[in-house]
Structure formats: structure tokens, C-alpha cells
Design an enzyme around this catalytic site. Structure first.
Site, mmCIF file in Angstrom:
data_model
loop_
_atom_site.group_PDB
_atom_site.id
_atom_site.type_symbol
_atom_site.label_atom_id
_atom_site.label_comp_id
_atom_site.label_asym_id
_atom_site.label_seq_id
_atom_site.Cartn_x
_atom_site.Cartn_y
_atom_site.Cartn_z
ATOM 1 N N PHE A 237 -39.302 -20.235 -15.703
ATOM 2 C CA PHE A 237 -38.390 -21.350 -15.419
ATOM 3 C C PHE A 237 -38.420 -22.524 -16.291
ATOM 4 C CE2 PHE A 237 -39.456 -19.739 -11.444
ATOM 5 C CZ PHE A 237 -38.419 -19.173 -10.837
ATOM 6 N N ASN A 284 -34.038 -12.974 -14.995
ATOM 7 C CA ASN A 284 -34.264 -13.475 -13.563
ATOM 8 C C ASN A 284 -35.745 -13.384 -13.292
ATOM 9 O OD1 ASN A 284 -35.019 -13.429 -10.921
ATOM 10 N ND2 ASN A 284 -32.903 -13.084 -10.272
ATOM 11 N N CYS A 345 -40.227 -28.881 -6.724
ATOM 12 C CA CYS A 345 -39.353 -30.183 -6.632
ATOM 13 C C CYS A 345 -38.885 -30.478 -5.332
ATOM 14 C CB CYS A 345 -38.569 -30.420 -7.932
ATOM 15 S SG CYS A 345 -37.413 -29.033 -8.101
HETATM 16 N N1 SAH Z 1 -39.695 -26.607 -16.428
HETATM 17 C C1 SAH Z 1 -38.638 -26.947 -16.862
HETATM 18 C C2 SAH Z 1 -37.549 -27.383 -15.897
HETATM 19 C C3 SAH Z 1 -37.149 -26.197 -14.974
HETATM 20 S S1 SAH Z 1 -35.618 -26.451 -13.967
HETATM 21 C C4 SAH Z 1 -38.605 -28.224 -17.851
HETATM 22 O O1 SAH Z 1 -39.869 -28.608 -17.458
HETATM 23 O O2 SAH Z 1 -37.852 -28.762 -18.231
HETATM 24 C C5 SAH Z 1 -35.450 -25.038 -13.178
HETATM 25 C C6 SAH Z 1 -34.897 -23.738 -14.247
HETATM 26 O O3 SAH Z 1 -34.818 -22.697 -13.629
HETATM 27 C C7 SAH Z 1 -33.518 -24.090 -14.805
HETATM 28 O O4 SAH Z 1 -33.661 -24.172 -16.130
HETATM 29 C C8 SAH Z 1 -32.878 -22.745 -14.342
HETATM 30 O O5 SAH Z 1 -31.731 -22.401 -15.331
HETATM 31 C C9 SAH Z 1 -33.801 -21.759 -14.115
HETATM 32 N N2 SAH Z 1 -33.651 -20.784 -13.309
HETATM 33 C C10 SAH Z 1 -32.931 -20.890 -11.878
HETATM 34 N N3 SAH Z 1 -33.085 -19.917 -11.087
HETATM 35 C C11 SAH Z 1 -33.960 -18.991 -11.903
HETATM 36 C C12 SAH Z 1 -34.189 -17.509 -11.880
HETATM 37 N N4 SAH Z 1 -33.914 -16.778 -10.722
HETATM 38 N N5 SAH Z 1 -34.937 -17.045 -12.865
HETATM 39 C C13 SAH Z 1 -34.984 -17.579 -14.031
HETATM 40 N N6 SAH Z 1 -34.619 -18.935 -14.018
HETATM 41 C C14 SAH Z 1 -33.913 -19.498 -13.075
#
Ligand code: SAH
Length: 401
Positions: A237, A284, A345
Site C-alpha cells: 500500500f 491488489n 489509520c
Molecule cells: N503508505 C502510503 C499511504 C497508503 S494509503 C504513504 O505513506 O504515502 C493507502 C493506499 O492503499 C492507497 O494508495 C490506495 O491506492 C491503496 N490501496 C487500497 N486498496 C488496495 C488494495 N486492495 N491493494 C493495493 N493497494 C490498495
């Protein structure tokens, strides 16, 4: 909202016993169900709140639409310093918020300048990204024309930004029954810049991206995690590469995973900006971790920073199951001595239940987890102790054996 001549002239909102106790217990919100009367009170007004007997409890901002009908801004009731001129109070509080940041923010030109209730400015969020300010208005009272003008002129006067951009959350405006408006420049003419935190540079486009653009609340956690990160690292993520870019300074191989292609495109530009090689994987995260775990992939450092799984209290059980699945898979993939950086979060997932979930995951993965640091949000996102909703981020750094 024109300045009102005296506090007695403010409209009155009477609270139920439960509403009044909530304020007396230190909270600043009262829900609509605890309003006894708010007759003829205009949306977004400055009001005097009273208990059932009419005794004043303080001054508040009123919303005619939100479930949170009252947001207290002052407990002053003796009329020694009655709050009658909200724009003037707002100016003072913006100055105080800036002074607080000057004393606690280091190694960055990007940080939260105003964090709503936690800065005694309910409904207002202001983030700084180098020379651009990004503003969010979340309530009827803060959307008032005179209030907006006071906020903008005070920010210009105190910080001399190149631009100020408003980021609009259409859902919030709908809930507050505010007319629609687009995200837009409010001042200046530049909407993109480069900001630097902990020595790492990031592209910023004020009218793109999620939240107000970056996850500033993780700033101190990036630096903390980078102290321990080593070997092969995976940032799950990763969004625009927050953890991955920090890991790249100390790990020979770093990969970042996200399902959002636009986020990964910025992440790739960020890597180039910092002269780093990072592998970006569009996938994903749940599927990818499952595939990697069954293919026996191994890492020395894994960061997990998923979006909020529990948006409401009702989602709590499902959210904890989601967190557990992710953490379980990550734990199985970490080499002995590896570092897990795991975040949540979701406000509704408390720190104790997050740690309990993690303990369960360690047990199921047959791994021992030792906590190195149990952290929260960066100090520019202050926590107001009597308003638990201001504390939402958890970041655990642990070593796995
Ligand atoms: N770690 C990042 C913030 C993450 S926010 C930082 O420090 O800037 C959460 C992220 O999860 C978002 O970018 C969103 O696009 C992604 N996301 C949401 N569901 C997801 C999934 N099932 N698989 C992969 N990424 C996902």
C-alpha cells in the site's frame, strides 16, 4: 457570520443532560440527538450552548445538517472575554497553530498547519507542501464567506505562501448541506511543487492525489522505520512511495505495491527525483501477498499501510480480520530478524485492539514478535486528549524471529 455585538445576542442552543455532560467531561462535540432546542438558529451560526436549565456552557459552532450539531470553540462563560467575533478568534488560533508547528516540526517543509479540533479550529484543515497551502473546509461555520476570508488572509499574512488551494470532499459538503464547489486555487497561480521531508523529495500536485496530496501523518514514522529497515524491503500500500523512498536510502532492493496506477506513476517520478531504483508493482495487495507467500518469497523488511478498513464502528470485526490476514502473510514472509512496520489509520481500531490482532497473527504464523516502537501520528497532527477522535494512526515497528 457578521460579528455580533455581545455574547447575550448570540442565539442559544439548549442541550439535553447527556449533551451537557459530554461537554463537561471535556469533549467538544454534541450530537443532534442531544439538542433540546435550536429554534431559529441559522446554519453555521456562532451560538451560546446552555444546559437544560439555561445555564451557559460556552460558545460553539452550530451545524443544521451534520450529526455533530455542536462543536465547542470556547468554554468561557463569565463574559469576561465573550467570543463574539469569530473571525478574530480564528486569526488568533491560526497564529497559535503556526507557533506550535514552529516548536515541534523538524526536517520538513511539508506538515499539517491546522488540524481541526486538535487546534481548536473545528472543521478546518490546512496542510503545507513547501510553498503551497492546501485547505479543507468541513463544516457550515467554516464555509461562511467572512470566515473563509479571515482564514485565507491570515494564512497569507503569516506564511506568505505562493498559492493556496482548496481541496473539496464532495461527500462532506453534501452531508453538511453546503452548495457544491470544485477543488480550486484560492490564491496565487501555482498548483504544483516539490517538497522535502527527512531529506527525501516528493512531487506534489495540489489538485491531484488522495487526501490533501500526501500522508503527512506518517512523516515521523518513515524516519523511524528507516532506522531499522534493511535488506530486501517491500512497501505494501505504497501510494506515492512514502515508506519505499525512505527505505531506498538503506536497503539494496526495494519494491512498492499499490492498486492505484496514478499513485505508482507519481511514485516512479519520486524515485527518479531521488535517484533511486525502486520496483513498482500494480496489484491488489491481498492477492499479491497470498501469491508471494505461497511462492515462498522472503523479505527482510515489510511495511503495511492499508487504507482505513473500519470507517464505522460496525466494520470493526471485518476490519480486524483484514488487518490480521495482511499481518499474518507478512509475518510468514519475513526472514528471521526481519522488520515489520505495520499501520492502521482506522480511528475505530484502538491501539490495544491493534496490538491484540498483531499478537494473534504472530501466534498463527508461529513467529515471535518483539516490539521496537509503538507509534502514532506525527506531532503536527496533535492529539487532544479529551477528544479521542483526534488520535487515529497506529504504527508498530517490530522485529520477527
Ligand atoms: N503508505 C502510503 C499511504 C497508503 S494509503 C504513504 O505513506 O504515502 C493507502 C493506499 O492503499 C492507497 O494508495 C490506495 O491506492 C491503496 N490501496 C487500497 N486498496 C488496495 C488494495 N486492495 N491493494 C493495493 N493497494 C490498495
Amino acid at each position: 457570520m457578521p460579528p455580533t455585538p455581545s455574547s447575550s445576542a448570540l442565539p442559544k442552543v439548549k442541550l439535553s443532560l447527556r449533551g451537557a455532560s459530554r461537554l463537561k467531561d471535556g469533549h467538544v462535540w454534541v450530537y443532534r440527538s442531544d439538542i433540546v432546542s435550536a429554534e431559529g438558529v441559522d446554519p453555521g451560526s456562532l451560538v451560546t450552548v446552555t444546559d437544560q436549565r439555561g445555564k451557559p456552557l460556552g460558545t460553539a459552532l452550530y451545524s443544521s445538517a451534520s450529526q455533530i450539531a455542536i462543536r465547542l470553540i470556547s468554554r468561557e462563560t463569565t463574559s469576561r472575554e465573550p467570543v463574539t467575533d469569530f473571525p478574530a478568534l480564528l486569526r488568533q488560533r491560526i497564529a497559535a497553530a503556526l507557533a506550535y508547528r514552529a516548536s515541534i516540526v523538524r526536517d520538513t517543509d511539508a506538515y499539517r498547519v491546522v488540524f481541526s479540533e486538535a487546534d481548536f479550529l473545528p472543521g478546518l484543515i490546512v496542510d503545507r507542501y513547501n510553498d503551497i497551502l492546501s485547505l479543507q473546509i468541513l463544516t457550515q461555520a467554516m464555509d461562511d464567506k467572512l470566515v473563509r476570508e479571515a482564514v485565507i488572509s491570515e494564512l497569507i499574512h503569516r506564511t506568505n505562501p505562493r498559492s493556496i488551494v482548496e481541496r473539496v470532499d464532495p461527500r462532506v459538503r453534501e452531508l453538511e448541506k453546503l452548495p457544491r464547489r470544485p477543488s480550486d486555487l484560492l490564491y496565487g497561480d501555482e498548483t504544483s511543487t516539490i517538497f522535502t521531508m527527512n531529506g527525501v523529495q516528493f512531487h506534489y500536485d495540489a489538485l491531484e492525489g488522495q487526501k490533501t496530496g500526501a500522508f503527512l501523518d506518517q512523516r515521523e514514522n518513515y524516519a523511524a522505520a528507516a532506522q531499522y529497515a534493511r535488506g530486501e524491503a517491500l512497501d505494501v500500500f505504497c501510494y506515492q512511495g512514502g515508506f519505499a523512498l525512505h527505505f531506498a536510502a538503506c536497503c539494496p532492493h526495494v519494491a512498492g505495491v499499490d492498486s492505484s496506477r496514478p499513485a505508482l506513476e507519481v511514485a516512479d517520478q519520486n524515485a527518479a527525483l531521488n535517484h533511486r531504483e525502486i520496483e513498482w508493482i500494480e496489484a491488489n495487495a491481498f492477492d499479491l501477498l497470498k501469491d508471494y507467500a505461497s511462492a515462498n518469497r522472503r523479505y527482510d523488511t515489510i511495511a503495511l499501510d492499508p487504507p482505513a478498513f473500519a470507517k464505522t464502528k460496525r466494520d470493526l470485526d471485518a476490519a480486524l480480520r483484514g488487518y490480521k490476514e495482511l499481518n499474518l502473510r507478512a509475518l510468514k514472509m519475513l526472514r528471521p530478524g526481519g522488520i515489520l512496520v505495520t499501520c492502521s489509520c482506522s480511528y475505530h481500531v484502538s491501539q490495544p485492539s491493534f496490538l491484540e490482532m498483531l499478537a494473534d497473527a504472530a501466534l498463527d504464523a508461529h513467529r515471535a514478535l518483539r516490539l521496537i516502537e509503538v507509534r502514532g501520528q506525527a506531532k503536527d497532527h496533535p492529539i487532544l486528549l479529551n477528544v479521542p477522535e483526534t488520535a487515529y494512526l497506529k504504527c508498530v515497528i517490530a522485529t520477527v524471529s
